[in-house]
Design a protein around this motif. Sequence first.
Motif, PDB file in Angstrom:
ATOM      1  N   ASP A  58      -9.289  -6.649  -4.161  1.00  0.00           N
ATOM      2  CA  ASP A  58      -8.353  -5.947  -3.862  1.00  0.00           C
ATOM      3  C   ASP A  58      -7.501  -6.701  -2.827  1.00  0.00           C
ATOM      4  OD1 ASP A  58      -9.111  -3.671  -5.521  1.00  0.00           O
ATOM      5  OD2 ASP A  58     -10.063  -2.796  -3.876  1.00  0.00           O
ATOM      6  N   LEU A  59      -8.171  -7.458  -2.056  1.00  0.00           N
ATOM      7  CA  LEU A  59      -7.343  -8.120  -0.997  1.00  0.00           C
ATOM      8  C   LEU A  59      -6.557  -9.003  -1.840  1.00  0.00           C
ATOM      9  CD1 LEU A  59     -10.328  -8.900   1.339  1.00  0.00           C
ATOM     10  CD2 LEU A  59      -8.483  -7.837   2.005  1.00  0.00           C
ATOM     11  N   GLU A  60      -7.065  -9.741  -2.820  1.00  0.00           N
ATOM     12  CA  GLU A  60      -6.010 -10.682  -3.472  1.00  0.00           C
ATOM     13  C   GLU A  60      -4.816  -9.914  -4.258  1.00  0.00           C
ATOM     14  OE1 GLU A  60      -6.050 -13.852  -4.019  1.00  0.00           O
ATOM     15  OE2 GLU A  60      -7.799 -14.666  -3.040  1.00  0.00           O
ATOM     16  N   ALA A  61      -5.236  -8.757  -4.785  1.00  0.00           N
ATOM     17  CA  ALA A  61      -4.192  -7.825  -5.468  1.00  0.00           C
ATOM     18  C   ALA A  61      -3.308  -7.658  -4.532  1.00  0.00           C
ATOM     19  CB  ALA A  61      -4.774  -6.736  -6.132  1.00  0.00           C
ATOM     20  N   LEU A  62      -3.483  -7.254  -3.164  1.00  0.00           N
ATOM     21  CA  LEU A  62      -2.505  -6.706  -2.212  1.00  0.00           C
ATOM     22  C   LEU A  62      -1.644  -7.995  -1.625  1.00  0.00           C
ATOM     23  CD1 LEU A  62      -4.594  -4.079  -0.651  1.00  0.00           C
ATOM     24  CD2 LEU A  62      -2.385  -3.877  -1.934  1.00  0.00           C
ATOM     25  N   ILE A  63      -2.133  -9.328  -1.684  1.00  0.00           N
ATOM     26  CA  ILE A  63      -1.161 -10.393  -1.164  1.00  0.00           C
ATOM     27  C   ILE A  63       0.168 -10.354  -1.621  1.00  0.00           C
ATOM     28  CG2 ILE A  63      -0.947 -12.962  -1.008  1.00  0.00           C
ATOM     29  CD1 ILE A  63      -4.117 -13.163  -1.038  1.00  0.00           C
ATOM     30  N   PRO A  64       0.536 -10.186  -2.846  1.00  0.00           N
ATOM     31  CA  PRO A  64       1.941 -10.219  -3.055  1.00  0.00           C
ATOM     32  C   PRO A  64       2.703  -8.927  -2.491  1.00  0.00           C
ATOM     33  CG  PRO A  64       0.707 -10.446  -4.965  1.00  0.00           C
ATOM     34  CD  PRO A  64      -0.287 -10.141  -3.961  1.00  0.00           C
ATOM     35  N   VAL A  65       2.023  -7.742  -2.299  1.00  0.00           N
ATOM     36  CA  VAL A  65       2.592  -6.761  -1.686  1.00  0.00           C
ATOM     37  C   VAL A  65       3.081  -6.976  -0.244  1.00  0.00           C
ATOM     38  CG1 VAL A  65       2.394  -4.154  -0.998  1.00  0.00           C
ATOM     39  CG2 VAL A  65       1.462  -4.992  -3.263  1.00  0.00           C
ATOM     40  N   ALA A  66       1.784  -7.587   0.409  1.00  0.00           N
ATOM     41  CA  ALA A  66       2.007  -7.840   1.836  1.00  0.00           C
ATOM     42  C   ALA A  66       3.048  -8.705   2.143  1.00  0.00           C
ATOM     43  CB  ALA A  66       0.579  -8.537   2.434  1.00  0.00           C
ATOM     44  N   ASN A  67       3.357  -9.728   1.230  1.00  0.00           N
ATOM     45  CA  ASN A  67       4.371 -10.789   1.496  1.00  0.00           C
ATOM     46  C   ASN A  67       5.681 -10.320   0.833  1.00  0.00           C
ATOM     47  OD1 ASN A  67       4.480 -11.616  -1.435  1.00  0.00           O
ATOM     48  ND2 ASN A  67       3.066 -13.199  -1.203  1.00  0.00           N
ATOM     49  N   GLY A  68       5.855  -9.176   0.304  1.00  0.00           N
ATOM     50  CA  GLY A  68       7.141  -8.807  -0.212  1.00  0.00           C
ATOM     51  C   GLY A  68       7.636  -9.269  -1.506  1.00  0.00           C
ATOM     52  N   THR A  69       6.671  -9.845  -2.513  1.00  0.00           N
ATOM     53  CA  THR A  69       7.190 -10.123  -3.800  1.00  0.00           C
ATOM     54  C   THR A  69       6.611  -9.406  -4.804  1.00  0.00           C
ATOM     55  OG1 THR A  69       4.885 -11.215  -4.005  1.00  0.00           O
ATOM     56  CG2 THR A  69       6.868 -12.698  -3.140  1.00  0.00           C
ATOM     57  N   MET A  70       5.702  -8.415  -4.568  1.00  0.00           N
ATOM     58  CA  MET A  70       5.399  -7.264  -5.734  1.00  0.00           C
ATOM     59  C   MET A  70       5.827  -5.716  -5.074  1.00  0.00           C
ATOM     60  SD  MET A  70       1.725  -5.969  -6.977  1.00  0.00           S
ATOM     61  CE  MET A  70       1.562  -7.267  -8.127  1.00  0.00           C
ATOM     62  N   PRO A  71       6.608  -5.079  -5.802  1.00  0.00           N
ATOM     63  CA  PRO A  71       7.162  -3.786  -5.133  1.00  0.00           C
ATOM     64  C   PRO A  71       5.881  -2.950  -5.336  1.00  0.00           C
ATOM     65  CG  PRO A  71       7.696  -3.881  -7.476  1.00  0.00           C
ATOM     66  CD  PRO A  71       7.335  -5.353  -7.016  1.00  0.00           C
ATOM     67  N   LEU A  72       5.994  -1.829  -4.338  1.00  0.00           N
ATOM     68  CA  LEU A  72       5.041  -0.868  -4.029  1.00  0.00           C
ATOM     69  C   LEU A  72       5.638   0.499  -4.405  1.00  0.00           C
ATOM     70  CD1 LEU A  72       2.175   0.196  -3.128  1.00  0.00           C
ATOM     71  CD2 LEU A  72       3.176   0.495  -0.871  1.00  0.00           C
ATOM     72  N   ILE A  73       5.061   1.043  -5.615  1.00  0.00           N
ATOM     73  CA  ILE A  73       5.702   2.444  -5.860  1.00  0.00           C
ATOM     74  C   ILE A  73       4.950   3.441  -4.962  1.00  0.00           C
ATOM     75  CG2 ILE A  73       5.754   4.269  -8.133  1.00  0.00           C
ATOM     76  CD1 ILE A  73       5.471   1.804  -9.846  1.00  0.00           C
ATOM     77  N   VAL A  74       5.755   4.013  -4.125  1.00  0.00           N
ATOM     78  CA  VAL A  74       5.308   5.136  -3.248  1.00  0.00           C
ATOM     79  C   VAL A  74       5.627   6.583  -3.769  1.00  0.00           C
ATOM     80  CG1 VAL A  74       5.576   5.978  -0.910  1.00  0.00           C
ATOM     81  CG2 VAL A  74       5.623   3.529  -1.298  1.00  0.00           C
ATOM     82  N   THR A  75       4.633   7.328  -4.003  1.00  0.00           N
ATOM     83  CA  THR A  75       4.794   8.613  -4.517  1.00  0.00           C
ATOM     84  C   THR A  75       5.059   9.586  -3.209  1.00  0.00           C
ATOM     85  OG1 THR A  75       3.446   8.424  -6.499  1.00  0.00           O
ATOM     86  CG2 THR A  75       3.897  10.621  -5.506  1.00  0.00           C
ATOM     87  N   VAL A  76       6.277  10.087  -3.156  1.00  0.00           N
ATOM     88  CA  VAL A  76       6.392  10.727  -1.834  1.00  0.00           C
ATOM     89  C   VAL A  76       7.758  11.720  -2.201  1.00  0.00           C
ATOM     90  CG1 VAL A  76       8.269   8.793  -1.139  1.00  0.00           C
ATOM     91  CG2 VAL A  76       7.253  10.321   0.475  1.00  0.00           C
ATOM     92  N   ARG A  77       7.715  12.949  -1.640  1.00  0.00           N
ATOM     93  CA  ARG A  77       8.600  14.042  -2.156  1.00  0.00           C
ATOM     94  C   ARG A  77       9.379  14.593  -0.713  1.00  0.00           C
ATOM     95  NH1 ARG A  77       6.500  14.979  -6.796  1.00  0.00           N
ATOM     96  NH2 ARG A  77       4.210  14.589  -7.285  1.00  0.00           N
ATOM     97  N   ARG A  78       9.047  14.862   0.241  1.00  0.00           N
ATOM     98  CA  ARG A  78       9.260  15.473   1.469  1.00  0.00           C
ATOM     99  C   ARG A  78      10.440  14.611   2.025  1.00  0.00           C
ATOM    100  NH1 ARG A  78       5.951  17.797   6.668  1.00  0.00           N
ATOM    101  NH2 ARG A  78       5.972  15.674   7.042  1.00  0.00           N
TER     102      ARG A  78
END
Length: 450
Positions: free
Chosen positions: A246-266
């Motif tokens: 999981d740490l390896e998978a999140l490195i691209p998110v943390a450095n801004g190269t992989m987008p994060l799909i955020v489910t949010v409504r309000r």
Amino acid sequence: MRLRNLILGAACAAALASPAFAQSLTAITGGRVLTGTSVIENGTVVIQNGRVVSVGTGAAPAGARVIDARGKVVSPGFVAVDSGLGGSEISSVGGSDDLSNGANTISASFDVSYGLDPWSFTLPVARLGGITRAIVVPSHAGGGGGAHAHDDSDFAGVGDGGLQSPGLFAGQAAIIHLAAGTDILVKPRVAMVAPFGEAGAGIAGGARGAQFTQFKETLAEVRLYARNRGAYDRAGLRDLSLSRADLEALIPVANGTMPLIVTVRRAADIQQVLRLAREEGVKIILDGAEEGWLVADQIAAANVPVLLNPISNLPGNLETRASRMENAAALDAAGVLIAIKGNEGSVHRARETRYNAGNAVSHGLPYESAIEAITVNPARIFGMAGQFGELRPGAAADVVVWSGDPLEPLSIAETIFIGGAEQAPTSRQFLLRDRYRDGGEGAMPPAYTR
């Protein structure tokens, strides 16, 4: 012989989708061409070797197979976003649903691409609705890609092995094509998925503030790990709340190269997610955003795209009390890049994506924006601009010839190309209908003849 009709139908689909068909020179002439970004009247679309060769008003090249589209509409294939196509057959049957994961050692690293089924019965049905590509996402609380009823019975905290349980992250999305064949994967790991708002708060312990704090701490751990892999390998680093995968998978998110799909409504949650993205330097895509119209200018200023269902207009809870069917129009008018979703996880009802786009038009979204929202915009959002979702030279030859306006429910997809390969205009449901309607030897199972 009772399976002969089904087998013949499958063989026909495979033959039409063969490489030989994809390589042949084909010209679609005389139709109203929706390129994804413009309209060409009496246009000609030429495809060969799986790609669009040209789009314009010229005559068909010599030697080309000609498809007469006079009086019809030609469009790019549509793209289903926030979808479960190929990953879930029946959401209530666990063995046929590969979008869900409950292991606390695998959360962010969960990769839906390994569970894709090219023979899923849902794919031909979606094709008949003009869907030729899909962004497949893992199931998550509050989301749209699978069975996503909100469940706060478990809170994220220390679980087995000292790891987060359950994790804040649902896993990684993949892009697929819907052509008949044995390999539908286009690109794995195109985005990370995480629920926020009420669903995310439920995972984190019940309060929204708890999730934001835990999210920031998680990214801090990821960055610490990325800087100290050697120490981690030597057990010289403090205990971390995520597995190595999981740490390896999140490195691209943390450095801004992989987008994060955020489910949010309000609307208030959208504001806080935008703030979080600024503070942490992460690239986000809003999913849902039913109250997005209230903060459309802020979303546009942050240059954040939105995946939405334009017919979500009922205040089912306090997160969606300001939802309205003009949401898509308001976001588009503010300059937000939007993509329109199908219904109920966009699996069995992915084909309704075009209906939703039509409903958005009836509530103020410009027609050309609605077409973009189901063709070129998804490609732009997921880093595939120019590769599909648009009729332009060099793009994948995903082309659909419609009997009429594709946003009109009574229009039919008469001819479908995916990657230049013509697809059989049928589905298991159609094959079964024909089998029992036509009758004849072998039509009925043996049990019916006893």
